[in-house]
Design a protein around this motif. Structure first.
Motif, PDB file in Angstrom:
ATOM      1  N   ASP A  20       0.853  -1.213   0.018  1.00 31.10           N
ATOM      2  CA  ASP A  20       0.126  -0.021  -0.091  1.00 31.10           C
ATOM      3  C   ASP A  20       0.866   1.206  -0.082  1.00 31.10           C
ATOM      4  N   ASP A  70      -1.704  -6.230  -6.702  1.00 30.41           N
ATOM      5  CA  ASP A  70      -2.356  -5.021  -5.775  1.00 30.41           C
ATOM      6  C   ASP A  70      -1.360  -3.957  -5.183  1.00 30.41           C
ATOM      7  N   THR A  73      -2.020   0.422  -3.116  1.00 31.89           N
ATOM      8  CA  THR A  73      -3.637   0.394  -2.821  1.00 31.89           C
ATOM      9  C   THR A  73      -3.439   1.456  -1.449  1.00 31.89           C
ATOM     10  N   GLY A  74      -4.751   1.894  -1.112  1.00 30.17           N
ATOM     11  CA  GLY A  74      -4.835   2.591   0.065  1.00 30.17           C
ATOM     12  C   GLY A  74      -4.793   4.179  -0.278  1.00 30.17           C
ATOM     13  N   SER A  75      -4.114   4.906   0.384  1.00 30.13           N
ATOM     14  CA  SER A  75      -4.110   6.526   0.334  1.00 30.13           C
ATOM     15  C   SER A  75      -3.779   6.814  -1.133  1.00 30.13           C
ATOM     16  N   SER A  76      -4.471   7.969  -1.403  1.00 31.41           N
ATOM     17  CA  SER A  76      -4.364   8.615  -2.597  1.00 31.41           C
ATOM     18  C   SER A  76      -2.884   9.321  -2.958  1.00 31.41           C
ATOM     19  N   ARG A  77      -2.032   9.459  -1.809  1.00 35.87           N
ATOM     20  CA  ARG A  77      -0.839  10.306  -1.986  1.00 35.87           C
ATOM     21  C   ARG A  77      -0.175  10.137  -3.258  1.00 35.87           C
ATOM     22  N   GLU A  78      -0.038  11.108  -4.079  1.00 36.05           N
ATOM     23  CA  GLU A  78       0.737  11.006  -4.853  1.00 36.05           C
ATOM     24  C   GLU A  78       2.349  10.989  -4.703  1.00 36.05           C
ATOM     25  N   PHE A  97      -2.772  -3.273 -10.104  1.00 34.88           N
ATOM     26  CA  PHE A  97      -2.547  -1.813  -9.589  1.00 34.88           C
ATOM     27  C   PHE A  97      -3.611  -1.269  -9.075  1.00 34.88           C
ATOM     28  N   ALA A  98      -3.664  -0.462  -7.760  1.00 30.97           N
ATOM     29  CA  ALA A  98      -4.757   0.167  -7.319  1.00 30.97           C
ATOM     30  C   ALA A  98      -5.146   1.397  -8.425  1.00 30.97           C
ATOM     31  N   ASP A  99      -6.265   1.604  -8.682  1.00 34.98           N
ATOM     32  CA  ASP A  99      -6.721   2.661  -9.710  1.00 34.98           C
ATOM     33  C   ASP A  99      -5.923   4.088  -9.420  1.00 34.98           C
ATOM     34  N   ILE A 100      -6.148   4.707  -8.190  1.00 36.25           N
ATOM     35  CA  ILE A 100      -5.426   6.055  -7.940  1.00 36.25           C
ATOM     36  C   ILE A 100      -4.076   5.968  -8.210  1.00 36.25           C
ATOM     37  N   ASN A 104      -2.005   8.343 -11.015  1.00 41.31           N
ATOM     38  CA  ASN A 104      -0.897   9.199 -10.481  1.00 41.31           C
ATOM     39  C   ASN A 104       0.358   8.875 -11.073  1.00 41.31           C
ATOM     40  N   LYS A 107       0.240  10.425 -14.713  1.00 43.91           N
ATOM     41  CA  LYS A 107       0.405  11.834 -14.723  1.00 43.91           C
ATOM     42  C   LYS A 107       1.875  12.104 -14.488  1.00 43.91           C
TER      43      LYS A 107
ATOM     44  N   SER B 130      -8.084   9.751  -0.487  1.00 43.02           N
ATOM     45  CA  SER B 130      -8.772   8.533  -1.064  1.00 43.02           C
ATOM     46  C   SER B 130     -10.239   8.235  -0.195  1.00 43.02           C
ATOM     47  N   ARG B 431      -7.841   2.157   8.349  1.00 39.27           N
ATOM     48  CA  ARG B 431      -6.699   1.418   7.672  1.00 39.27           C
ATOM     49  C   ARG B 431      -5.780   0.777   8.739  1.00 39.27           C
TER      50      ARG B 431
END
Lengths: 213, 507
Positions: A20, A70, A73-78, A97-100, A104, A107, B130, B431
Motif C-alpha cells: 500500500d 495489488d 493500494t490505500g491512500s491517494s498520496r501522489e 494496481f490500485a486505480d488511484i 497518478n 500523470k 482516497s 486502515r
C-alpha cells in the motif's frame, strides 16, 4: 514531462502483495511542501532492514520495480509516485494496481505496466537468480525483456500515447476550454457554491489540553 | 436505455465524450482541499501562471496534520506548521474559502462537506484523499485524486477519466443488535478482498442499506476504497433529503423543489445491468474485527486468528504469515483474547455524532479497563460542539477517555497522535496497514460499539461480552437517531452568511 519510449535498467524483485502507499511512503514524510526530494522516504519502514531488496548492492541502482499483486493500494498520496521516481524508478510492473496509484503514475511519467502474475513470477526468478539483471521496457510495443524472456504488458492506449509524447494533461484539457464554458452555462441553480460562505453561527472552540498525569 | 446510478451521474457531467480510447472529460461540482495533498498543486499553478477556475466550487480545511490538543498554541512541529501555513497562504492568494484550526467549521474534510450541506445527491465530488468515497453516501460520484489531478481540477474544474465499471452490492435483511454499518463494510471487504473493487464504482443497495442513517451510510461508502474501489454510492432517498434540508448550503425554495425532483430520479433502473454483483445477508453478520495488516484481513469477533498453514493460496499464506509476524499474534488464538493498549474512536469513518452517541451509551456509568488509553476525537468542531451540548463529553471524561479537538488524529501517523512501536490499538478508523497509526503500531479495525466494549474490557470485545442493563435499547445502535435529537445532530437554526476576509471570485 519527459517522453518515454524504451527504458533499460536494473530490475528489482519485490516479492510482496498489497504494497500500500503507506508502505511506499509513510505519512510522516507527507509534511513536505516540495514536489521532489522524496527518495529517502521510499519504503522508509523497510529500508532499515539489511535484507530488504533495495539494501542489496546489486539492486540498489534499480529502475524497474517488479512487484506483487495489488500494488499502490490505500491512500491517494501522489507522494508515493514521487518517491519512486525520485529514487530512480522509471517503471513498476505488477499483475494488479490500485486505480488511484495507476492514475497518478500516468500523470507523472512513471510507467505502471500490468503483467500477468505468471510472467511476474518468471521475472522474479530471473532477477533473483542473477541480481543486477537489466530489464528492458518497450512502451511502444508494450513488452518487457529480461535475460532470455520477453513478456507483454498492458497499459491503456491513451496513457501510453501521452507518456510517449510527454504531454501535460492540463494543457490538453485547456484546449477544450470552450466546451467547459458551454457546460457551465447549463449547470442547474441548485448545485452548491462554496462562496459566498454560509454556516451556522461561529462559536468559540475550547482547546483540549493534555491529560494531567 | 436503462442505466445505473453511477452511469446517470457520469452522463450528467460529461463536458466532452472521448472518442478512440481518449478519456471522457467530466465536470467537477465540488472540490475539497486539505493541507497535505494540495501545496504542490498550487505550486504547479503558480509556475504555469494559471488561476483557480472556480474558487466558488472549492473549499479547504485543515485536518490531517493538525494536533488535537492545545490547538490555540503554535503547532510544535515546524514542518507541520509550514504545511498548514502554506495552505492558508494559498487560500488567501487564490481566493479559496478555508476553515482553519480553531474555526467552528473546521474538521475532517469528509465531515465538513456533508455537514455544511455542500455534499448533495447527483454531484461529482473530488478531493486529494482516497476517503472522498464517503460523499457517495448522498448519491453522487465522489472519489479521491492525486495531487496532479488536484492541480488539474483547480485549473480546469474538470478531470479526464476513463469510465468505471459498476458493481452492485446488495445487503438484504436487518442488522442484528450490536452490529453496525462498519461491520457491513468490513464483511464486504473481507469477502471481495482489497483488490475486489478495482476499476469499479460500488453501489450499495438493499433493505439493510435503506434502513441506515446518513452517518452510517457514510461509514460504508468511506471504506469503498479499502476494497479497491475508487467510489461507492447509495441512491438518495427521504433519509438523504431529511439530512440535507436546512443545512447552510442546502438549496432553498424553488431550488430545493427542483433539486429533490431531480434527486428522486437518481437510482439505478430496475433493468440496469451491472458489471458485477455481490449479495450479503445483514442478518448473518456479527461484529467484525481485523487481525492483519490490510482491511480485507478481517473476521467475525467470535473467530480465532487464522492459521497460515491452513491457507491454500500461496500468496495469501505468505501475506498472512507476514501480517501475523508484524501484528505479534499467534495463529489460532481467539480474537477475543487479544489485549489492546489503546482504543481510538474517531476518523472520517466513525467520528460522527451518531458514533459518539452510541459509544457514550455503552460507556455511560462504566469504568475504563486499567492501562488502556482511550481517545475520543470528533470528526469536526461542530460534532464536538454538538456532543458537548448533549453532555456526551462528560460521559467520556468520567469514563477516563481523552476528549480531543477535531481532526484525523490517530487514523494516520502524521500528527502528534500516534501509536508507539509495538503498541496495539482497537481503532474505529479505516486502515490497518503496517505503521499506519505510527511506526511499528498494530491496528485492529473495529466498529464504534466494539471499540466501546473493548475500552471497558481491555481485550477485543463486543456488546455481547458486556452485562448490559435491560433498559439499554440496542435497536438504536443500527444508526437510527436517538429520542429527542435530530438525526443529523445540529440544531436546525438558520445559517448565517459570513463575509470572508479575502478576495471573492468575479460574479
Amino acid at each position: 514531462m519527459e517522453k518515454f519510449t524504451v527504458h533499460t535498467g536494473v530490475g528489482v524483485p519485490l516479492r510482496r502483495s498489497n504494497v500500500d502507499t503507506d508502505q511506499i511512503i509513510p505519512a510522516v514524510y507527507l509534511k513536505r511542501i516540495t514536489r521532489t526530494g522524496f527518495e529517502d522516504a521510499l519504503f522508509a519502514a523497510w529500508r532499515g532492514d539489511p535484507a530488504f531488496v533495495l539494501n542489496q548492492d546489486a539492486y540498489r541502482s534499480g529502475s524497474v520495480l517488479v512487484a506483487g499483486p495489488d500494488f499502490g493500494t490505500g491512500s491517494s498520496r501522489e507522494h508515493a509516485v514521487w518517491a519512486l521516481k525520485d529514487y530512480g524508478f522509471k517503471v513498476v510492473l505488477a499483475s494488479r494496481f490500485a486505480d488511484i496509484f495507476r492514475g497518478n503514475s500516468g500523470k507523472q511519467g512513471l510507467v505502471a505496466g500490468v503483467v500477468a502474475q505468471e510472467d511476474i513470477e518468471l521475472l522474479w526468478k530471473i532477477l533473483e537468480a542473477n541480481p543486477g539483471t537489466e530489464v528492458t521496457v518497450d512502451l511502444e510495443n508494450r513488452t518487457v525483456h529480461a535475460d532470455d524472456i520477453t513478456v507483454p504488458f498492458q497499459i491503456d492506449d491513451y496513457t501510453r500515447w501521452r507518456l510517449m509524447e510527454g504531454l501535460d494533461d492540463i494543457g490538453l484539457t485547456l484546449q477544450k476550454e470552450d466546451a467547459i464554458t458551454e457546460y457551465e452555462a447549463k449547470r442547474e441553480a441548485w448545485r452548491p457554491k462554496t462562496l459566498p460562505a454560509k454556516h451556522w453561527a461561529k462559536v468559540d472552540i475550547e482547546p483540549a489540553r493534555p491529560a494531567q498525569v | 436505455m436503462a442505466g445505473t446510478l453511477a452511469e446517470k451521474v457520469w452522463d450528467a457531467h460529461l463536458v466532452r465524450h472521448g472518442a478512440n480510447g481518449e478519456p471522457d472529460l467530466l465536470y467537477i461540482d465540488l472540490h475539497l482541499l486539505h493541507e497535505v495533498t494540495s501545496p504542490q498543486a498550487f505550486e504547479g499553478l503558480r509556475l504555469a501562471g494559471r488561476p483557480v477556475r472556480r474558487p466558488d466550487l472549492t473549499i479547504a480545511t485543515e485536518d490531517h496534520n493538525t494536533p488535537t490538543l492545545d490547538i490555540d498554541l503554535p503547532i510544535a512541529d515546524s514542518t507541520s506548521r509550514t504545511q498548514i501555513d502554506k495552505l492558508r497562504e494559498n487560500a488567501r492568494e487564490f481566493g479559496i474559502r478555508i476553515h482553519s484550526l480553531g474555526d467552528s467549521d473546521q474538521g475532517i474534510v469528509h465531515q465538513v462537506g456533508p455537514q455544511l450541506g455542500l455534499t448533495m445527491p447527483g454531484l461529482t465530488v473530488v478531493c486529494g484523499d482516497s476517503h472522498t468515497s464517503t460523499h457517495g453516501a448522498f448519491g453522487g460520484l465522489a472519489f479521491g485524486i492525486g495531487t496532479s489531478e488536484v492541480e488539474h481540477v483547480l485549473a480546469t474544474q474538470t478531470l479526464p477519466l476513463q469510465p468505471f465499471k459498476t458493481m452492485a452490492i446488495t445487503v438484504d435483511g436487518e442488522l442484528p443488535p450490536g452490529t453496525t454499518s462498519k461491520d457491513i463494510i468490513l464483511a464486504i471487504i473481507a469477502k471481495i478482498g482489497t483488490g475486489g473493487g478495482q476499476g469499479y464504482v460500488l453501489e450499495y443497495r438493499g433493505e439493510a442499506i435503506r434502513r441506515l442513517s446518513m452517518e452510517a451510510r457514510m461509514t460504508i461508502c468511506n471504506m469503498s476504497i479499502e476494497a479497491g474501489a475508487r467510489a461507492g454510492m447509495i441512491a438518495p432517498d427521504q433519509t438523504t433529503f431529511d439530512y440535507l434540508k436546512g443545512r447552510p448550503h442546502a438549496p432553498e425554495g424553488e431550488d430545493w423543489d427542483a433539486a429533490v425532483e431531480y434527486w428522486k430520479t437518481l437510482k439505478s433502473d430496475d433493468d440496469a445491468v451491472f458489471d458485477a454483483e455481490v449479495v450479503l445477508k445483514a442478518s448473518d453478520l456479527e461484529p467484525f474485527v481485523t487481525w492483519g495488516t490490510n482491511p480485507g484481513q478481517g473476521l467475525p469477533i467470535s473467530a480465532n486468528v487464522p492459521v497460515p498453514a491452513e491457507i491454500a493460496d500461496a500468496n495469501e499464506r505468505v501475506a498472512a504469515e507476514r501480517a501475523l509476524e508484524y501484528m505479534g499474534l499467534e495463529p489460532g488464538v481467539p480474537l477475543r483474547d487479544i489485549k489492546v493498549d489503546t482504543v481510538f474512536m474517531g476518523s472520517c469513518t466513525n467520528g460522527r455524532i451518531e458514533d459518539l452517541r452510541s459509544i457514550a451509551k455503552v460507556l455511560k456509568g462504566r469504568e475504563k479497563a486499567k492501562d488502556v488509553r482511550v481517545l475520543v476525537v470528533p470528526a469536526s468542531a461542530r460534532v464536538r460542539l454538538q456532543a458537548e451540548a448533549e453532555g456526551l463529553d462528560v460521559i467520556f471524561k468520567e469514563f477516563g477517555a481523552e476528549w480531543r479537538n477535531a481532526g484525523c488524529s490517530m487514523c494516520l501517523g502524521m500528527n502528534p497522535d500516534q501509536l508507539a512501536p509495538g503498541e496495539r490499538s482497537a481503532s474505529t478508523s479505516n486502515r490497518n496497514f503496517e505503521g499506519r497509526q505510527g511506526k511499528g503500531g498494530r491496528t485492529h479495525l473495529v466498529s464504534p460499539l466494539v471499540a466501546a466494549a473493548t475500552a471497558i474490557r481491555g481485550t477485543l470485545s463486543s456488546l455481547a461480552d458486556l452485562d448490559l442493563p435491560d433498559d439499554v435499547d440496542l435497536t438504536t445502535f443500527d444508526g437510527s437517531p436517538l429520542d429527542g435529537v435530530g438525526a443529523s445532530g445540529f440544531d436546525g437554526s438558520a445559517p448565517v452568511f459570513v463575509d470572508l476576509p479575502f478576495a471573492k471570485p468575479a460574479a
